[in-house]
Enzyme design. Structure first.
Site, short mmCIF file in Angstrom:
data_model
loop_
_atom_site.label_atom_id
_atom_site.label_comp_id
_atom_site.label_asym_id
_atom_site.label_seq_id
_atom_site.Cartn_x
_atom_site.Cartn_y
_atom_site.Cartn_z
N GLN A 126 -12.39 -6.36 10.98
CA GLN A 126 -11.90 -4.98 10.57
C GLN A 126 -13.07 -4.16 10.26
OE1 GLN A 126 -11.76 -7.59 8.33
NE2 GLN A 126 -11.40 -6.78 6.19
N ARG A 169 0.92 -1.25 0.08
CA ARG A 169 0.06 -0.01 -0.08
C ARG A 169 0.66 1.35 -0.11
NH1 ARG A 169 -5.35 -1.88 2.01
NH2 ARG A 169 -6.00 0.37 2.43
N ASN A 201 -13.09 6.70 3.65
CA ASN A 201 -13.79 5.81 2.87
C ASN A 201 -15.16 6.38 2.33
OD1 ASN A 201 -11.95 4.11 4.49
ND2 ASN A 201 -12.57 2.62 2.83
N GLY A 208 -13.44 -10.30 8.74
CA GLY A 208 -14.48 -9.33 8.26
C GLY A 208 -14.73 -8.32 9.79
N PRO A 259 -5.54 -1.99 6.90
CA PRO A 259 -5.74 -1.50 8.44
C PRO A 259 -6.87 -2.14 9.05
CG PRO A 259 -5.47 0.36 6.81
CD PRO A 259 -5.57 -0.97 6.02
N TYR A 283 0.66 4.22 -2.50
CA TYR A 283 -0.48 5.19 -2.49
C TYR A 283 -0.33 6.07 -1.07
CZ TYR A 283 -5.32 6.68 -1.94
OH TYR A 283 -6.48 7.32 -1.89
N ASP A 284 -0.03 5.35 0.17
CA ASP A 284 0.07 5.96 1.36
C ASP A 284 1.33 7.02 1.44
OD1 ASP A 284 -1.61 3.79 1.78
OD2 ASP A 284 -0.80 3.29 3.55
N GLU A 285 2.50 6.44 0.89
CA GLU A 285 3.46 7.52 1.03
C GLU A 285 3.52 8.53 0.08
OE1 GLU A 285 5.11 7.30 3.33
OE2 GLU A 285 5.82 5.42 4.38
P1 NAD Z 1 -11.18 7.38 -8.93
O1 NAD Z 1 -10.10 6.09 -9.26
O2 NAD Z 1 -12.66 7.13 -9.36
O3 NAD Z 1 -10.78 8.52 -9.61
C1 NAD Z 1 -9.56 9.20 -9.93
C2 NAD Z 1 -9.72 9.67 -11.19
O4 NAD Z 1 -8.13 10.33 -11.34
C3 NAD Z 1 -10.01 8.96 -12.29
O5 NAD Z 1 -10.74 9.67 -13.11
C4 NAD Z 1 -8.61 8.60 -13.16
O6 NAD Z 1 -8.78 8.49 -14.21
C5 NAD Z 1 -7.87 9.78 -12.81
N1 NAD Z 1 -6.43 9.75 -12.96
C6 NAD Z 1 -5.62 8.72 -12.09
N2 NAD Z 1 -4.28 9.14 -12.38
C7 NAD Z 1 -4.00 10.23 -13.30
C8 NAD Z 1 -3.24 10.48 -13.94
N3 NAD Z 1 -1.93 10.59 -13.79
N4 NAD Z 1 -3.58 11.94 -14.75
C9 NAD Z 1 -4.72 12.24 -14.65
N5 NAD Z 1 -5.73 11.51 -14.17
C10 NAD Z 1 -5.61 10.73 -13.37
O7 NAD Z 1 -10.95 7.54 -7.04
P2 NAD Z 1 -12.09 8.50 -6.40
O8 NAD Z 1 -12.38 7.41 -5.25
O9 NAD Z 1 -12.78 9.30 -6.98
O10 NAD Z 1 -10.84 9.32 -5.74
C11 NAD Z 1 -10.44 10.73 -5.93
C12 NAD Z 1 -9.65 11.13 -5.04
O11 NAD Z 1 -9.86 11.33 -3.90
C13 NAD Z 1 -8.18 10.46 -5.33
O12 NAD Z 1 -7.25 11.33 -5.37
C14 NAD Z 1 -8.44 9.66 -3.98
O13 NAD Z 1 -7.01 9.36 -3.54
C15 NAD Z 1 -8.99 10.49 -2.74
N6 NAD Z 1 -9.72 9.76 -1.92
C16 NAD Z 1 -10.74 9.00 -2.28
C17 NAD Z 1 -11.34 8.23 -1.51
C18 NAD Z 1 -12.60 7.55 -1.52
O14 NAD Z 1 -12.95 6.70 -0.47
N7 NAD Z 1 -13.31 7.72 -2.60
C19 NAD Z 1 -10.73 8.21 0.02
C20 NAD Z 1 -9.47 8.79 0.19
C21 NAD Z 1 -8.94 9.61 -0.90
N1 UDP Z 2 -12.77 -5.74 1.51
C1 UDP Z 2 -13.41 -7.13 1.76
N2 UDP Z 2 -14.05 -7.62 0.62
C2 UDP Z 2 -13.83 -7.05 -0.72
C3 UDP Z 2 -12.94 -5.95 -0.81
C4 UDP Z 2 -12.42 -5.37 0.28
O1 UDP Z 2 -13.48 -7.67 2.94
O2 UDP Z 2 -14.10 -7.45 -1.81
C5 UDP Z 2 -12.40 -5.27 2.84
C6 UDP Z 2 -10.82 -4.91 2.92
O3 UDP Z 2 -9.89 -5.86 3.35
C7 UDP Z 2 -10.73 -3.72 3.76
C8 UDP Z 2 -12.27 -3.16 3.65
O4 UDP Z 2 -12.84 -4.05 3.15
O5 UDP Z 2 -10.43 -4.15 5.30
C9 UDP Z 2 -12.16 -1.90 2.84
O6 UDP Z 2 -11.41 -2.05 1.58
P1 UDP Z 2 -11.57 -1.18 0.34
O7 UDP Z 2 -10.69 -1.82 -0.45
O8 UDP Z 2 -12.83 -0.55 0.04
O9 UDP Z 2 -10.73 0.45 1.02
P2 UDP Z 2 -9.54 0.64 1.88
O10 UDP Z 2 -8.79 -0.56 2.39
O11 UDP Z 2 -8.59 1.46 1.06
O12 UDP Z 2 -9.92 1.33 3.18
#
Ligand code: NAD
Ligand code: UDP
Length: 315
Positions: free
Chosen positions: A208, A141, A173, A206, A273, A144-146
């Protein structure tokens, strides 16, 4: 009327944000490379003369005169961000550098979509913004995280060194219509599996937890953050503090879809997590009393209806 750039505007969150900002009377330029997003998410906006769509990858610089930038570009689902981890970290870090450079040059205000993942597998529960996190720098992960942690650092440094007007939100989320059905995130997986009568895949026991926010609440919090007082830069948590186990989520979705799907257990992914829940006191204080309005069941009903229509259209 403001001119607003949204990177990742064709994605799940970006498409809702584009729609809302357009409806509020702004001009919106949506920039996307369509890695996880889709033109389908925004096709209903194409007729609006104040909406523009640009195919562009944020790892390359982009020049435009705008008032505000929402930097949302980055795959958010573990399946997608782990597909090409080097590209993921480039998107976060080089994307941040390019967009901050643009903001600096044209004097735009810029908001970063950061994430609860900066807290990693948190040793402090629930998570306030003051918690520095527990992140593995070399795990599955980490790209993404870093990447997101480094982007936060870049935002703060451009602010301190170059006076760029920044805002940082940490999104927890989020779910809702326009999620990609093959996205791999838990809400979309469980709903699609339940609607198709397939087994529901519970990773690990399940037990978590996650705290799920409906997309409308996120969009409201995000826009309020962009418009928050000068001098408040965040980071601020934007999430719904009601916490559920994955088993509870599966049971709710089975009930709401009237599904006959069975639960099956699969291995827990590395560094998954164990718990996650935001402290939202800072958002309430700084964002005019913002708090989530849509509770899980109501949001799930809307999301189920979206996927139901999508699956029927694909058949
Ligand atoms: P998503 O994957 O649906 O949307 C991301 C968008 O970015 C997509 O349209 C993708 O095509 C575009 N993209 C990816 N790489 C790109 C690049 N190099 N250049 C141009 N476009 C690019 O995800 P989302 O859920 O809509 O998330 C949007 C933002 O919110 C992200 O930055 C994500 O990290 C952040 N975020 C979302 C959640 C969530 O739960 N949805 C949680 C935490 C953070
Ligand atoms: N998860 C699951 N079944 C799935 C997909 C995800 O049990 O089919 C769990 C996953 O292991 C995590 C939680 O659901 O504990 C949330 O996962 P998700 O990928 O939605 O987001 P994130 O882990 O980035 O919060």
């Amino acid at each position: 009327m403001k001119r607003i750039l949204i990177t990742g505007g064709a994605g799940f969150v970006g498409s809702h944000l584009s729609e809302r900002l357009l409806h509020e009377g702004n001009e919106v330029i949506c920039l996307d490379n369509y890695f996880t997003g889709s033109k389908k998410n925004i096709e209903h906006l194409m007729d609006n003369k104040y909406f523009e769509l640009v195919r562009h990858d944020v790892i390359n610089p982009y020049m435009i005169e705008v008032d505000e930038i929402y930097n949302m570009a980055c795959p958010a689902s573990p399946v997608h961000y782990q597909f090409n981890p080097i590209k993921t970290i480039k998107t976060s870090v080089m994307g941040a550098i390019n967009m901050l450079g643009l903001a600096k040059r044209v004097g735009a205000k810029i908001l970063q979509a950061s994430t609860s993942e900066v807290y990693g597998d948190p040793a402090v529960h629930p998570q306030p913004e003051t918690y520095w996190g527990n992140v593995n720098p070399i795990g599955l992960r980490s790209c993404y995280d870093e990447g997101k942690r480094c982007a936060e650092t870049l935002f703060m440094d451009y602010h301190i060194q170059n006076d760029v007007k920044i805002k940082i939100i940490r999104i927890f989320n989020t779910y809702g219509p326009n999620m990609n059905p093959n996205d791999g995130r838990v809400v979309s997986n469980f709903i699609v599996q339940a609607l198709k009568g397939e087994n529901i895949t519970i990773f690990g026991e399940g037990t978590q937890t996650r705290s799920f926010q409906y997309v409308d609440d996120l969009v409201e919090g995000t826009i309020r953050m962009m418009n928050s007082r000068d001098g408040f830069v965040g980071p601020v948590n934007i999430g719904n503090p009601t916490e559920f186990t994955m088993l509870e989520l599966a049971e709710k979705i089975i009930k709401l879809t009237n599904s006959k799907s069975k639960l099956i257990h699969m291995p827990l992914p590395q560094d998954d997590p164990l718990q996650r829940k935001p402290v939202i006191d800072l958002a309430k204080k700084e964002l005019n009393g913002w708090e989530p309005k849509v509770q899980l069941e109501e949001g799930l009903i809307k999301t189920i209806s979206y996927f139901d229509t999508l699956l029927h259209a694909n058949n």
